[in-house]
Write an enzyme that holds these catalytic residues in place. Structure first.
Site, mmCIF file in Angstrom:
data_model
loop_
_atom_site.group_PDB
_atom_site.id
_atom_site.type_symbol
_atom_site.label_atom_id
_atom_site.label_comp_id
_atom_site.label_asym_id
_atom_site.label_seq_id
_atom_site.Cartn_x
_atom_site.Cartn_y
_atom_site.Cartn_z
ATOM 1 N N GLY A 279 0.823 -1.203 0.000
ATOM 2 C CA GLY A 279 0.000 0.000 0.000
ATOM 3 C C GLY A 279 0.857 1.253 0.000
ATOM 4 N N GLU A 282 6.810 3.805 4.816
ATOM 5 C CA GLU A 282 7.062 4.926 5.720
ATOM 6 C C GLU A 282 8.506 5.412 5.751
ATOM 7 O OE1 GLU A 282 6.323 1.753 6.747
ATOM 8 O OE2 GLU A 282 7.480 1.197 8.525
ATOM 9 N N ASN A 283 9.275 5.287 4.662
ATOM 10 C CA ASN A 283 10.658 5.756 4.666
ATOM 11 C C ASN A 283 10.755 7.124 5.341
ATOM 12 O OD1 ASN A 283 11.162 3.620 2.606
ATOM 13 N ND2 ASN A 283 9.920 5.004 1.373
ATOM 14 N N GLU A 316 1.195 5.786 7.531
ATOM 15 C CA GLU A 316 2.617 5.975 7.215
ATOM 16 C C GLU A 316 3.176 7.157 7.998
ATOM 17 O OE1 GLU A 316 3.707 3.482 5.837
ATOM 18 O OE2 GLU A 316 1.904 2.717 4.876
ATOM 19 N N HIS A 319 3.970 6.218 11.516
ATOM 20 C CA HIS A 319 5.194 5.421 11.622
ATOM 21 C C HIS A 319 6.423 6.285 11.950
ATOM 22 C CE1 HIS A 319 4.397 1.244 10.882
ATOM 23 N NE2 HIS A 319 3.944 1.376 9.658
HETATM 24 ZN ZN LIG Z 1 2.873 0.022 8.459
#
Ligand SMILES: [Zn+2]
Length: 876
Positions: A279, A282-283, A316, A319
């Site tokens: 999907g 989260e870099n 994200e 995160h």
């Molecule tokens: Zn996640």
């Protein structure tokens, strides 16, 4: 990462290389050992080119402890062009995919150089090309496809990244952190340098190069800092980014208010990519998204799409703290970041939308995706004990059941103590790689509450089943609730221990309809227990597991009429919904067993729901939707999909014909303009289409006419897709008309075209297998794009009746798709396997056909370890 419920492979005409011989070695949690070498700093230099990208990596390495083991760097599909230590050519050896270097001192500077081909990277892991841009996906183990590195989440490094590329093809160059320098180079090239001050594991590394335009806004944090926000897309997609931007700002404010978490850098970038396995990712400060979770307007996206975008953008973003600032020690701890972050995004969606409806949706997902996992051959604990391919453990168990575990802890602690615990967790482990035990310990220390008994939820697989019986003593005006728990064996766990189960419970008076014993939290922590309720002045009704306070199955002994009464009187919206669903389920299961199923109680409950003045339309829409065929199958010892389908269709027909005028009124309810995204407007649209489905079940001609009318006048995708979703299952002449109109209008829009494929793969028709076989040959179908592959194969696998077609052609189709996809993108192929997993529960003919397909897959030469693991476990 955010999971996705559909899959596909990049559009390439090159022949993929034969994969290396699979190792198929299980990695075990108990074997964890701290890293031998740390890498506090890394410098990466990229000479970007779609076909030949040069990657030079400079690692500052430090021996971790007193040992004489060599430096081992992970690689995958790469070979070293140069290896230097402290500036001089080094001796090294290759041990399988690992690069091994003997180092004498405590520290060294290690430099390697490799060449990779993003355009040939069909796995979409590492650095790959998508629609003219270059981007990365490194979680879980993609970084080793870019450069040699100790690819494990407990090695945290500060990154400095230089990208050099053609300024025409790649005018935008992005990486994590802040851009610290840029310049022009010779030959029409340019470069940019980025630095991320926060140490991070390599799975959070990201790079994007492409011709992109940004929707830019600003956010002021709670301490008054300004953050530049940008959502990067192709220019033509810019008008469809505002909802994602609005969602991002809402999420940033929510995390400050609810968890006290503030964003920590000056920039936050989101990039939309068309070819993406999951999907979103989260870099750190450079989130990369499947475009399906960024792009939306009323014409092309449904209300569900809008909700999913808000959910995934928030997920994200959250995160940044639960994942990036505090990461996982090893991949067995994946639920540390995913379970917690799913819980956070669920709470966010509940706060900004309708909380009861959100809870119902979350439970539906859990029951559809996680309960079958727990009951099948792929069952595993929230914190698994072993894996062959970690990519196979991005599951509903780790994500959704993991979130339920956090929810139980939050329920038991209450909001203030839970917040004290999470505050301590973030403070104590900031900048570290932590474990699930660390999380529970922080909650304990922050709250002062012993949570030891709850830890079993991380280690024991399987869905607890609770038998509940309420005895009433009218003379003593007392009721006693008898509870008993049981968990079926799962692979590797033949004997189960009792688990602590928090049950929000109330007693409702049968005559008065009032809550005569207010809701209380009961924690069943033994195999059985009895709880007494006093002052029960009238015949009591049991309202149990309210709000779905525990992720379990309740088997309650019910008096005649009890569910009917709760369906109208229970003050807890979820419990009321459950009562209606359970009434439906009893009728559906009886029908599927060939017993006489009286639909009258269901009809009465649905009628009362439709006529209620107190329920909002969204809740009505959810409550009158029948349980899925897969859920009915879960209740049967031997599954016969035709009998289940017939039973469900019979009940739909009975509802449609008995309640025709109520349903028509619900279908015609107005007050929802296409641009109104309020919960109320969304609820009206939801109910409109659910009612239409029941009308069509009873009267095909009327249903088709109403559906076509809804389709033609729709000013939004929700109504349009809802109508088409009903038409595709009918044999009416309007069906093909609508499909053609939809295709002609939207065939240049990949995300909407995915819907066109998916709707047909989801159709409830006897010839759906033929339809998907035709669609697979359609010129717009490509196995290389994950979204497109999922639109047919993923959707079809979830179409219970069609997939389980008695002649086995559905099984053959999906197995063929898995084998074809596996040659390009094993991760995405492996996610198509689970529908085969429960073959043992089906009637013998189908069981044999499913098993034969699994055996055909596992015998195929060159199978990836991803698919091998899923298929071999399904057969075991
Ligand atoms: Zn996640």
């Amino acid at each position: 990462m955010a999971d996705v419920r559909s899959t596909a492979l990049p559009d390439t005409h090159s022949i993929p290389e034969a994969p290396p011989a699979p190792t198929h070695v299980a990695i075990r949690r108990e074997d964890y050992r701290p890293p031998d070498w740390l890498v506090p700093e890394i410098r990466l230099d990229f000479d970007l080119d779609p076909d030949r990208t040069r990657v030079r990596a400079t690692l500052m390495v430090e021996r971790n402890g007193d040992h004489d083991r060599p430096l081992r760097l992970d690689g995958d599909d790469i070979s070293p062009l140069k290896v230097q230590v402290d500036g001089a050519d080094a001796d090294y050896r290759l041990d399988g995919p690992q690069l091994v270097i003997e180092l004498s001192g405590r520290q060294a500077t290690v430099e390697t150089e490799v060449e990779i081909s993003p355009a040939a990277n069909t796995k979409l892991m590492g650095l790959y090309a998508s629609g003219g841009m270059l981007c990365t996906q490194c979680e879980a183990e993609g970084f080793r496809r870019i450069t040699f590195f100790p690819d494990r989440p407990d090695v945290l490094s500060r990154y400095r990244v230089r990208m050099d590329g053609d300024s025409g093809a790649f005018p935008i160059l992005l990486s994590n952190g802040n851009r610290v320098a840029k310049g022009e180079g010779p030959g029409g090239r340019h470069w940019a340098e980025w630095e991320d001050p926060y140490p991070k594991p390599c799975y959070l590394f990201a790079l994007v190069a492409g011709d992109l335009k940004a929707n830019r806004e600003r956010f002021t944090t709670m301490s008054g800092r300004t953050v530049d926000l940008a959502i990067w897309v192709r220019e033509a997609d810019l008008p469809r980014t505002q909802h994602a931007m609005d969602s991002l700002k809402l999420a940033m404010a929510w995390d400050e208010e609810v968890y006290g978490r503030e964003y920590d850098l000056d920039q936050f970038n989101i990039v939309a990519v068309s070819d993406f396995n999951m999907g979103a990712m989260e870099n750190k400060s450079l989130n990369i998204f499947n475009s399906a979770y960024v792009l939306a307007d009323q014409n092309t996206a449904t209300d569900g799409d809008f909700d999913n975008i808000a959910r995934v953008v928030a997920h994200e973003y959250f995160h940044n703290w639960s994942g990036d600032r505090v990461t996982c020690r090893d991949w067995f701890q994946l639920s540390l970041k995913e379970g917690f972050t799913v819980f956070r995004d669920q709470s966010f969606s509940a706060d900004v939308g309708s909380a009861p409806v959100k809870r119902i949706e979350d439970v539906r997902v859990l029951r559809a995706a996680q309960f079958p996992e727990d009951a099948g051959p792929l069952a595993h604990p929230v914190r698994p004990d072993s894996y062959i391919e970690i990519g196979n453990f991005y599951t509903a168990t780790v994500y959704n059941k993991g979130a339920e575990v956090i929810r139980m802890l939050a329920t038991v602690l209450g909001p203030d103590k839970f917040r004290a615990g999470t505050d301590l967790y973030f403070a104590r482990h900031d900048g570290e790689a932590a474990t699930c035990d660390d999380f529970v310990k922080a909650l304990e220390d922050g709250s002062g509450v012993d949570l030891t008994p709850f830890k079993i939820w991380y280690s024991q697989a399987g869905t607890p089943k609770i038998k509940a019986r309420l005895d009433y003593d009218s003379g003593a005006k007392a009721a006693t609730l008898h509870l008993e728990q049981h968990i079926d064996p799962t692979p590797g766990q033949p004997v189960k221990q009792p688990m602590p189960i928090p049950l929000k419970t109330a007693i409702v008076g049968e005559a008065s309809g009032h809550e005569i014993c207010p809701e209380r939290l009961i924690v069943l922590d033994k195999a059985s227990g009895a709880i007494r309720f006093d002052n029960v002045a009238e015949q009591p009704l049991l309202s149990i597991n309210r709000g779905f306070s525990a992720p379990i199955v309740v088997e309650a002994a019910r008096r005649p009429g009890e569910l009917e009464r709760l369906a109208q009187a229970d003050s807890d919206p979820f419990a009321r919904y459950e009562a209606i669903q359970e009434l439906m389920m009893l009728s559906l299961v009886a029908g599927a067993r060939g017993e006489q199923a009286d639909p009258a109680p269901v009809i009465e409950a649905v009628a009362a729901t439709l006529r209620s003045n107190s329920l909002d339309p969204a809740l009505k829409g959810e409550a009158i939707l029948l349980p899925s065929e897969a859920l009915i199958a879960d209740r049967l010892a031997v599954v016969d999909p035709d009998a289940i389908h017939a039973s469900r269709e019979a009940l739909r027909h009975a509802l449609g014909s008995s309640l025709a005028s109520d349903l028509l009124a619900a279908h015609r309810s107005d007050g929802a303009s296409g641009h109104d995204l309020s919960p109320k407007a969304k609820g009206i649209r939801r109910l409109r289409t659910v009612a239409l489905g029941l009308i069509a079940a009873a009267n095909e001609a009327e249903g088709a006419a109403l559906a076509k009318a809804q389709f033609d006048r729709a000013d939004n995708m929700t109504d349009r897709q809802g109508a088409l979703g009903i038409l595709v299952s009918l044999d009416a002449p309007q069906r093909q008309d609508a499909l053609n109109t939809f295709y002609d209008r939207f065939h240049n829009d990949p995300l909407v075209l995915d819907k066109w494929f998916a709707l047909q793969a989801a159709a409830q028709r006897a010839d759906t297998v033929d339809q998907v076989l035709r669609l697979e040959k359609h010129s717009d179908f490509t196995i290389a794009n994950p979204n497109r592959l999922r639109s047919i194969a993923g959707t079809f696998g979830a179409n219970h009746w069609a997939f389980h077609s008695a002649d086995g052609r559905g099984y053959r189709f999906l197995a063929d798709m898995i084998l074809a996809a596996d040659k390009l993108n094993p991760q995405v192929a492996a996610r198509l396997v689970p529908p085969f997993g429960r073959w043992r529960r089906f009637e013998p003919n189908r069981a044999a056909l499913m098993r034969a397909e699994l055996e055909r897959i596992v015998a195929s030469p060159g199978l990836s370890k991803d698919v091998f693991e899923q298929v071999s476990k399904s057969l075991a």
